[in-house]
Structure formats: C-alpha cells, structure tokens
Design a protein around this motif. Structure first.
Motif, mmCIF file in Angstrom:
data_model
loop_
_atom_site.group_PDB
_atom_site.id
_atom_site.type_symbol
_atom_site.label_atom_id
_atom_site.label_comp_id
_atom_site.label_asym_id
_atom_site.label_seq_id
_atom_site.Cartn_x
_atom_site.Cartn_y
_atom_site.Cartn_z
ATOM 1 N N ARG A 80 0.807 -1.218 0.000
ATOM 2 C CA ARG A 80 0.000 0.000 0.000
ATOM 3 C C ARG A 80 0.840 1.267 0.000
ATOM 4 N NH1 ARG A 80 -5.443 -0.736 0.905
ATOM 5 N NH2 ARG A 80 -6.022 -2.884 1.342
ATOM 6 N N GLY A 81 2.085 1.176 0.414
ATOM 7 C CA GLY A 81 2.942 2.342 0.386
ATOM 8 C C GLY A 81 3.525 2.630 -0.980
ATOM 9 N N GLU A 82 3.403 1.654 -1.899
ATOM 10 C CA GLU A 82 4.005 1.796 -3.223
ATOM 11 C C GLU A 82 3.018 2.250 -4.287
ATOM 12 O OE1 GLU A 82 7.526 -1.409 -3.642
ATOM 13 O OE2 GLU A 82 5.529 -2.302 -3.385
ATOM 14 N N VAL A 83 1.766 1.849 -4.172
ATOM 15 C CA VAL A 83 0.800 2.163 -5.220
ATOM 16 C C VAL A 83 -0.579 2.365 -4.610
ATOM 17 C CG1 VAL A 83 0.358 -0.290 -5.701
ATOM 18 C CG2 VAL A 83 -0.184 1.428 -7.438
ATOM 19 N N THR A 84 -1.281 3.367 -5.102
ATOM 20 C CA THR A 84 -2.682 3.590 -4.742
ATOM 21 C C THR A 84 -3.540 2.932 -5.808
ATOM 22 O OG1 THR A 84 -2.245 5.670 -3.610
ATOM 23 C CG2 THR A 84 -4.478 5.336 -4.440
ATOM 24 N N ILE A 85 -4.431 2.028 -5.403
ATOM 25 C CA ILE A 85 -5.303 1.332 -6.340
ATOM 26 C C ILE A 85 -6.739 1.752 -6.073
ATOM 27 C CG2 ILE A 85 -6.053 -0.894 -7.236
ATOM 28 C CD1 ILE A 85 -3.502 -2.128 -6.105
ATOM 29 N N GLY A 133 1.892 8.469 -2.970
ATOM 30 C CA GLY A 133 1.105 7.514 -2.224
ATOM 31 C C GLY A 133 -0.381 7.774 -2.267
ATOM 32 N N GLY A 134 -0.805 8.913 -2.801
ATOM 33 C CA GLY A 134 -2.225 9.178 -3.012
ATOM 34 C C GLY A 134 -3.059 8.944 -1.772
ATOM 35 N N ALA A 135 -4.029 8.018 -1.876
ATOM 36 C CA ALA A 135 -4.956 7.775 -0.781
ATOM 37 C C ALA A 135 -4.263 7.207 0.438
ATOM 38 C CB ALA A 135 -6.072 6.811 -1.233
ATOM 39 N N ASN A 136 -3.023 6.773 0.301
ATOM 40 C CA ASN A 136 -2.288 6.224 1.423
ATOM 41 C C ASN A 136 -1.353 7.236 2.041
ATOM 42 O OD1 ASN A 136 -3.315 3.558 0.869
ATOM 43 N ND2 ASN A 136 -1.946 3.534 -0.879
ATOM 44 N N ALA A 137 -1.501 8.511 1.703
ATOM 45 C CA ALA A 137 -0.524 9.502 2.129
ATOM 46 C C ALA A 137 -0.819 10.114 3.489
ATOM 47 C CB ALA A 137 -0.442 10.629 1.094
ATOM 48 N N ALA A 138 -1.851 9.687 4.163
ATOM 49 C CA ALA A 138 -2.146 10.231 5.480
ATOM 50 C C ALA A 138 -0.954 10.044 6.391
ATOM 51 C CB ALA A 138 -3.372 9.525 6.075
ATOM 52 N N GLY A 139 -0.604 11.129 7.093
ATOM 53 C CA GLY A 139 0.534 11.043 7.989
ATOM 54 C C GLY A 139 1.838 11.354 7.297
ATOM 55 N N ARG A 140 1.812 11.547 5.948
ATOM 56 C CA ARG A 140 3.032 11.866 5.231
ATOM 57 C C ARG A 140 2.844 13.158 4.441
ATOM 58 N NH1 ARG A 140 2.464 6.554 3.717
ATOM 59 N NH2 ARG A 140 2.201 7.087 1.543
ATOM 60 N N GLY A 141 1.944 14.015 4.910
ATOM 61 C CA GLY A 141 1.748 15.308 4.268
ATOM 62 C C GLY A 141 0.534 15.364 3.381
ATOM 63 N N GLY A 142 -0.146 14.222 3.129
ATOM 64 C CA GLY A 142 -1.305 14.212 2.253
ATOM 65 C C GLY A 142 -2.588 14.260 3.046
ATOM 66 N N PRO A 143 -3.721 14.451 2.372
ATOM 67 C CA PRO A 143 -4.999 14.498 3.057
ATOM 68 C C PRO A 143 -5.367 13.131 3.588
ATOM 69 C CG PRO A 143 -5.318 14.482 0.682
ATOM 70 C CD PRO A 143 -3.842 14.635 0.929
ATOM 71 N N GLU A 144 -5.987 13.085 4.758
ATOM 72 C CA GLU A 144 -6.428 11.829 5.326
ATOM 73 C C GLU A 144 -7.821 11.544 4.818
ATOM 74 O OE1 GLU A 144 -7.205 9.713 9.658
ATOM 75 O OE2 GLU A 144 -6.263 11.673 9.503
ATOM 76 N N LEU A 145 -7.985 10.445 4.094
ATOM 77 C CA LEU A 145 -9.262 10.098 3.495
ATOM 78 C C LEU A 145 -9.731 8.762 4.045
ATOM 79 C CD1 LEU A 145 -8.470 10.981 -0.216
ATOM 80 C CD2 LEU A 145 -9.583 12.398 1.481
#
Length: 261
Positions: A80-85, A133-145
C-alpha cells in the motif's frame, strides 16, 4: 518484453477503463502526470509491470480479467505504500466494492467519476501539487481520506430518485427532504448540495467538485460553500455538540457520514 526494466515514476497514472472520460485524462496530464489508458485487465497488469505507476484506476467490470482480479494481482506484488489502487464501481457493480477492498484496493470510487475526487484520492490537489502515495498519504503530508466499502450508490439498489441515508430521506422528484419522517424545508441550492452528498455518502467530495456540481463553477469563494453547509446542517438538526450529518475533511472537502453499524 521479458527482462525489460520497468519505467519507475511517481508521476504515472494507469487507467484501466475503456470508457474513461477525456476530462479525467486531461486533468491528470495538465498537472504534468503521464497517463496510460488500457481497456482490459490483462493489459492493465502488463502495463503496471512496465510502468510501475503510483496510482492505478481500475474499472470493476473490466473484460478478460475483472477489476477485483487486477487489484488482487497488483497488491500481491506491491504494498500500500508503493501504489494507490482505486476501484471504479458503477451502479450495477455494487457487489464488487467490498470484494475489491478485501483484495487490496485503497478505495472504491463511484462511476461516473468525479474529476476532483479522483485527483484527491490520487494525491493531486487543485494546484497540481502531487502527494506520493495518493490515498495512502495520510501522515506523510497528504490528506487523510477514510473510504468505506460501498460508495455513492442508491441504498439497497432502490429507486435512485429517493435517497435514504440513516434518518435522512431525499425525494428528488418531489423535491422533499425529511428527517426521521418529519418534513424539512430545504431551499433549492441546499437541496442540490444535500443530494450530491447523499449520492456519495461515506466518501469525501472535494470542494471543487461540490462547487462545480451545485453552482456550476469551481472558482467561487470557498466561504460560500461553507455557509451553505452550515445552514444545511442546522436544517437537518445537526449541532456542534452532537454532529452526525456532514463532516468537514480539512483541506479536501466534505463527507456525509454513513450511520454507525
């Protein structure tokens, strides 16, 4: 192609959906993202191996190998850290949503796609700044979805003209809203806003998408949307102390909460 070196890039999106709208493709390319579109599951796996995309959008009803099979095969090789599906689910594919998430999809998105929603899940904001990381980026600067198993589909496969989510019922044809069976007066603009949110209950709807769908423009003052959301919450009986209907997702948009249980 055996032995070929994959082209690794954080700016590649693979779309496995022959019916994808040009508007979504253009939205990605205008942000400097390379897009590859294929029409069946077998080609999706081949291109995923060749391109190593950061985001893959897969139609649940793909020919040759369906979307759930593609998700399962991709997740077996990339975590999940490599690709957002993202699994695209149409009105007749509802039963595949839970199976797709179990197979490893990062999120399910309703078809027809909302451009702003897909961009947000892929980690691309309206200004074109990407988040790895797209949808998995929560906690790494991205929006938490937070995305549940089933999104944006008429409850129970019922009449799409009547939307029911928890205590709230919206009758599109009669232009009526009720809470626990009690009619509530909702002005036309707020009615359209509520309809969009109920149709996508449980999913974050980006501000840009709400402005486009309700006002027909994505460049309006965002305070206009916030004011209408506050008014709509009050009409539904929501309070600051016990919020239960519409929640704000900081930096992204709004989500109508699915009832607990």
């Amino acid at each position: 192609m055996t032995g070929a070196t994959p082209v690794v890039s954080t700016a590649v999106v693979l779309i496995a959906d022959a019916e994808v709208d040009d508007g979504l493709v253009n939205a990605f390319t205008s942000r400097g993202v390379e897009v590859r579109v294929v029409g069946d599951g077998a080609l999706a796996l081949l291109e995923a191996g060749r391109l190593a995309p950061a985001t893959v959008l897969v139609d649940a009803a793909l020919p040759v190998l369906d979307g759930v099979g593609v998700v399962r095969a991709l997740r077996a090789t990339r975590d999940r850290g490599e690709v957002t599906i993202l699994l695209g689910v149409g009105p007749h594919d509802r039963s595949l949503a839970a199976a797709g998430l179990e197979a490893g999809a990062s999120a399910c998105v309703a078809k027809p796609y909302l451009v702003g929603e897909v961009l947000a899940l892929a980690g691309l904001g309206p200004d074109g700044v990407g988040v790895a990381g797209g949808a998995n980026a929560a906690g790494r600067g991205g929006p938490e979805l937070t995305v549940p198993a089933v999104h944006g589909l008429p409850a129970g496969g019922a009449d799409p003209e009547v939307l029911r989510v928890g205590a709230v019922t919206l009758d599109v044809g009669a232009h009526q809203v009720s809470v626990d069976g009690v009619p509530v007066a909702v002005p036309p603009r707020e009615f359209r806003l509520l309809r969009v949110l109920l149709e996508r209950a449980g999913r974050v709807v980006p501000r840009e998408s709400l402005l486009e769908l309700v006002w027909g423009a994505s460049t309006m003052d965002s305070n206009t949307l916030a004011v209408h959301v506050r008014r709509l919450r009050r009409r539904l009986g929501d309070t600051a102390e016990t919020p239960w209907s519409i929640e704000s997702v900081r930096g992204v948009g709004y989500r109508y909460r699915l009832p607990a249980g």
